[in-house]
Design a protein around this motif. Structure first.
Motif, PDB file in Angstrom:
ATOM      1  N   ILE A  16      26.785  40.596  27.869  1.00  0.00           N
ATOM      2  CA  ILE A  16      27.038  41.414  26.676  1.00  0.00           C
ATOM      3  C   ILE A  16      26.936  40.514  25.447  1.00  0.00           C
ATOM      4  O   ILE A  16      27.500  39.421  25.426  1.00  0.00           O
ATOM      5  N   ILE A  17      26.215  40.982  24.439  1.00  0.00           N
ATOM      6  CA  ILE A  17      26.140  40.278  23.162  1.00  0.00           C
ATOM      7  C   ILE A  17      27.212  40.890  22.259  1.00  0.00           C
ATOM      8  O   ILE A  17      27.253  42.107  22.071  1.00  0.00           O
ATOM      9  N   HIS A  18      28.067  40.039  21.734  1.00  0.00           N
ATOM     10  CA  HIS A  18      29.124  40.468  20.811  1.00  0.00           C
ATOM     11  C   HIS A  18      28.825  39.907  19.417  1.00  0.00           C
ATOM     12  O   HIS A  18      28.247  38.833  19.297  1.00  0.00           O
ATOM     13  N   ARG A  19      29.230  40.653  18.385  1.00  0.00           N
ATOM     14  CA  ARG A  19      29.109  40.181  17.007  1.00  0.00           C
ATOM     15  C   ARG A  19      30.494  40.172  16.379  1.00  0.00           C
ATOM     16  O   ARG A  19      31.248  41.139  16.488  1.00  0.00           O
ATOM     17  N   CYS A  20      30.818  39.062  15.701  1.00  0.00           N
ATOM     18  CA  CYS A  20      32.100  38.951  15.009  1.00  0.00           C
ATOM     19  C   CYS A  20      32.104  39.901  13.824  1.00  0.00           C
ATOM     20  O   CYS A  20      31.160  39.919  13.028  1.00  0.00           O
ATOM     21  N   LYS A  21      33.141  40.704  13.720  1.00  0.00           N
ATOM     22  CA  LYS A  21      33.253  41.662  12.617  1.00  0.00           C
ATOM     23  C   LYS A  21      33.516  40.974  11.283  1.00  0.00           C
ATOM     24  O   LYS A  21      33.304  41.566  10.231  1.00  0.00           O
ATOM     25  N   ILE A  22      33.952  39.730  11.300  1.00  0.00           N
ATOM     26  CA  ILE A  22      34.265  39.013  10.063  1.00  0.00           C
ATOM     27  C   ILE A  22      33.064  38.207   9.563  1.00  0.00           C
ATOM     28  O   ILE A  22      32.626  38.367   8.436  1.00  0.00           O
ATOM     29  N   CYS A  23      32.514  37.343  10.431  1.00  0.00           N
ATOM     30  CA  CYS A  23      31.449  36.441   9.963  1.00  0.00           C
ATOM     31  C   CYS A  23      30.059  36.811  10.463  1.00  0.00           C
ATOM     32  O   CYS A  23      29.065  36.271   9.999  1.00  0.00           O
ATOM     33  N   GLY A  24      29.952  37.725  11.440  1.00  0.00           N
ATOM     34  CA  GLY A  24      28.651  38.135  11.953  1.00  0.00           C
ATOM     35  C   GLY A  24      28.097  37.237  13.049  1.00  0.00           C
ATOM     36  O   GLY A  24      26.990  37.463  13.532  1.00  0.00           O
ATOM     37  N   ALA A  25      28.844  36.205  13.458  1.00  0.00           N
ATOM     38  CA  ALA A  25      28.373  35.304  14.509  1.00  0.00           C
ATOM     39  C   ALA A  25      28.175  36.069  15.819  1.00  0.00           C
ATOM     40  O   ALA A  25      28.934  36.989  16.132  1.00  0.00           O
ATOM     41  N   LEU A  26      27.141  35.685  16.572  1.00  0.00           N
ATOM     42  CA  LEU A  26      26.848  36.320  17.847  1.00  0.00           C
ATOM     43  C   LEU A  26      27.296  35.423  18.993  1.00  0.00           C
ATOM     44  O   LEU A  26      27.208  34.202  18.901  1.00  0.00           O
ATOM     45  N   SER A  27      27.757  36.050  20.076  1.00  0.00           N
ATOM     46  CA  SER A  27      28.095  35.301  21.281  1.00  0.00           C
ATOM     47  C   SER A  27      27.707  36.136  22.493  1.00  0.00           C
ATOM     48  O   SER A  27      27.588  37.358  22.408  1.00  0.00           O
ATOM     49  N   SER A  28      27.492  35.471  23.612  1.00  0.00           N
ATOM     50  CA  SER A  28      27.080  36.129  24.844  1.00  0.00           C
ATOM     51  C   SER A  28      28.112  35.857  25.922  1.00  0.00           C
ATOM     52  O   SER A  28      28.546  34.715  26.104  1.00  0.00           O
TER      53      SER A  28
END
Length: 73
Positions: A16-28
């Protein structure tokens, strides 16, 4: 973090790819055994059900990409 899509790794494992709601950073992150399969499928189908362009213009876009622009069903 907000789940935005899924992808399939080389070994066939889904993540799952997640995006931080604050800074927009992506993580898997790998999917877990207790993840809801229907929600995973919903994430996977999101690009198909909500394309980034109006479907009414698909023939025009096909022509622009070198096709004849005619949809043959």
């Amino acid at each position: 973090m907000e789940p935005i899509t899924v992808w399939v790794r080389k070994n066939g494992e889904w993540a799952i790819i997640h995006r931080c709601k604050i800074c927009g950073a992506l993580s898997s992150n790998r999917i877990a055994a207790d993840d809801n399969p229907m929600k995973l499928m919903s994430l996977a189908m999101k690009p198909v059900s909500s394309p980034p362009f109006p479907l009414e213009r698909i023939e025009e876009m096909t022509r622009l990409m070198g096709g004849d622009g005619e949809l043959k069903w």
